[in-house]
Write a protein that holds these residues in place. Structure first.
Motif, PDB file in Angstrom:
ATOM      1  N   ARG A 112      13.157  -1.667 -25.720  1.00 39.81           N
ATOM      2  CA  ARG A 112      14.540  -1.775 -26.188  1.00 39.81           C
ATOM      3  C   ARG A 112      14.774  -3.087 -26.938  1.00 39.81           C
ATOM      4  N   ALA A 113      14.198  -4.168 -26.418  1.00 39.20           N
ATOM      5  CA  ALA A 113      14.349  -5.461 -27.081  1.00 39.20           C
ATOM      6  C   ALA A 113      13.738  -5.425 -28.472  1.00 39.20           C
ATOM      7  N   ALA A 114      12.592  -4.771 -28.602  1.00 38.00           N
ATOM      8  CA  ALA A 114      11.936  -4.665 -29.903  1.00 38.00           C
ATOM      9  C   ALA A 114      12.800  -3.886 -30.883  1.00 38.00           C
ATOM     10  N   ARG A 115      13.349  -2.781 -30.422  1.00 38.30           N
ATOM     11  CA  ARG A 115      14.186  -1.965 -31.302  1.00 38.30           C
ATOM     12  C   ARG A 115      15.476  -2.694 -31.680  1.00 38.30           C
ATOM     13  N   VAL A 168      19.248 -10.677 -28.135  1.00 36.45           N
ATOM     14  CA  VAL A 168      17.851 -10.365 -27.798  1.00 36.45           C
ATOM     15  C   VAL A 168      17.175 -11.566 -27.143  1.00 36.45           C
ATOM     16  N   LEU A 169      17.384 -12.750 -27.708  1.00 34.87           N
ATOM     17  CA  LEU A 169      16.769 -13.956 -27.139  1.00 34.87           C
ATOM     18  C   LEU A 169      17.408 -14.323 -25.803  1.00 34.87           C
ATOM     19  N   LEU A 170      18.715 -14.076 -25.682  1.00 28.74           N
ATOM     20  CA  LEU A 170      19.409 -14.315 -24.416  1.00 28.74           C
ATOM     21  C   LEU A 170      18.800 -13.430 -23.324  1.00 28.74           C
ATOM     22  N   ALA A 171      18.508 -12.184 -23.670  1.00 27.50           N
ATOM     23  CA  ALA A 171      17.940 -11.240 -22.704  1.00 27.50           C
ATOM     24  C   ALA A 171      16.542 -11.650 -22.267  1.00 27.50           C
ATOM     25  N   GLN A 172      15.863 -12.452 -23.094  1.00 29.07           N
ATOM     26  CA  GLN A 172      14.523 -12.926 -22.745  1.00 29.07           C
ATOM     27  C   GLN A 172      14.573 -14.221 -21.940  1.00 29.07           C
ATOM     28  N   LEU A 212      25.029  -5.608 -18.814  1.00 31.20           N
ATOM     29  CA  LEU A 212      25.883  -4.605 -19.434  1.00 31.20           C
ATOM     30  C   LEU A 212      25.328  -4.169 -20.796  1.00 31.20           C
ATOM     31  N   ALA A 213      24.755  -5.110 -21.526  1.00 27.40           N
ATOM     32  CA  ALA A 213      24.152  -4.762 -22.826  1.00 27.40           C
ATOM     33  C   ALA A 213      23.034  -3.744 -22.621  1.00 27.40           C
ATOM     34  N   ARG A 214      22.268  -3.866 -21.551  1.00 22.90           N
ATOM     35  CA  ARG A 214      21.197  -2.903 -21.264  1.00 22.90           C
ATOM     36  C   ARG A 214      21.790  -1.543 -20.875  1.00 22.90           C
ATOM     37  N   VAL A 215      22.842  -1.576 -20.073  1.00 21.91           N
ATOM     38  CA  VAL A 215      23.503  -0.320 -19.683  1.00 21.91           C
ATOM     39  C   VAL A 215      24.021   0.405 -20.928  1.00 21.91           C
ATOM     40  N   GLN A 216      24.557  -0.357 -21.869  1.00 22.84           N
ATOM     41  CA  GLN A 216      25.120   0.212 -23.090  1.00 22.84           C
ATOM     42  C   GLN A 216      24.039   0.679 -24.060  1.00 22.84           C
TER      43      GLN A 216
END
Length: 219
Positions: A112-115, A168-172, A212-216
Motif C-alpha cells: 500500500r505504501a508503494a502504491r 507515506v514517510l510518516l507511516a514509515q 485511519l489512513a490505512r483503514v481508508q
C-alpha cells in the motif's frame, strides 16, 4: 558507487517504444541480485540496457540528467534508507518513467505504501520469470501491477501529491526532521502538510493519522 551498466549480448530487435525497452534503471544495493535481474531482463527480451545504481541519491542524479530511461526498478530497502524516498524527488521532473518497487517483503502495508507513493507496480523478489514479464508488459501499457494481478492506476484521494509524500514517510515512522530531509522541505512546510492531513482525517496525533489512513486505504 558508480553506475554499473549491464549491456545486452544480442543485437536490437523490435521497434521504438515496444519491448525490449531501450534503457532500464535498476536501483538495488545487492550486487548479485541486481546482476541476476539484469540478466533476466535481457534473456526475456525486456530490456536492451540495464543501468544499476545502489542509492537513492545516485538514482535521482542519474534521472535528473538522463531522460532516456523507460522504466525504473526500485528496491524498497537500500542501506538503511527507504527506496520510496526516490519518488517524491521525481515529482518536479517533466516526464518520469514508471517506477516498480521490488522487495523481499510482500506484506500489505508495504504494498500500500508503494502504491500510495506513486509506484506503478510492486514485484516480490521471490517472483519468477513469468511474473517479471507480465509486470513489465503491464506497466509499459500504462497499467498497474501489484500482488493480485494487473490493476488500473486510478486513485482518487483528497490529498495533494506532496501531502501523500509526507503521509507515506510518516507511516514509515519518519520524524519531521527526516521527512524534511527526504522531501527537501522546511520544517514549517512539513508541519503545514501534517496539519492539513490531520484535518482531512479528523485526527489529533500521528498514530491516529497513520491508523485511519490505512483503514481508508490511503496507505
Amino acid at each position: 558507487m558508480g553506475a554499473i551498466i549491464s549491456e545486452p549480448q544480442r543485437p536490437q530487435v523490435g521497434s521504438v517504444r515496444t519491448l525490449p525497452l531501450a534503457k532500464v534503471l535498476l536501483v538495488d544495493d545487492h550486487a548479485l541480485f541486481a546482476q541476476g535481474l539484469a540478466g533476466l531482463m535481457h534473456q526475456e527480451g525486456l530490456a536492451e540496457s540495464v543501468t544499476t545504481v545502489a542509492t537513492v541519491e545516485s538514482a535521482a542524479d542519474l534521472l535528473a540528467h538522463d531522460d532516456g530511461f523507460e522504466l525504473v526498478l526500485l528496491d524498497i530497502a537500500l542501506h538503511g534508507e527507504t527506496g520510496l524516498a526516490l519518488l517524491p524527488r521525481l515529482a518536479s521532473h517533466r516526464e518520469t518513467p514508471p517506477v516498480v518497487i521490488i522487495s523481499s517483503s510482500e506484506d500489505e502495508s508495504t504494498v500500500r505504501a508503494a502504491r500510495a507513493a506513486g509506484a506503478s507496480g510492486f514485484l516480490a523478489k521471490s517472483a519468477g520469470r513469468s511474473a517479471l514479464v507480465t509486470m513489465v508488459r503491464a506497466v509499459i501499457r500504462g497499467e498497474g501491477y501489484f500482488p493480485g494481478g494487473v490493476r488500473p492506476l486510478t486513485q482518487q484521494l483528497p490529498l495533494t501529491p506532496r501531502q501523500m509524500d509526507v503521509l507515506v514517510l510518516l507511516a514509515q515512522g519518519f520524524p519531521n526532521k527526516r521527512i524534511c530531509q527526504s522531501l527537501d522541505l522546511t520544517e514549517h512546510t512539513v508541519k503545514t502538510h501534517l496539519k492539513a492531513i490531520f484535518s482531512q482525517l479528523g485526527v489529533h496525533n500521528r498514530t491516529e493519522c497513520v491508523n485511519l489512513a490505512r483503514v481508508q486505504g490511503w496507505l
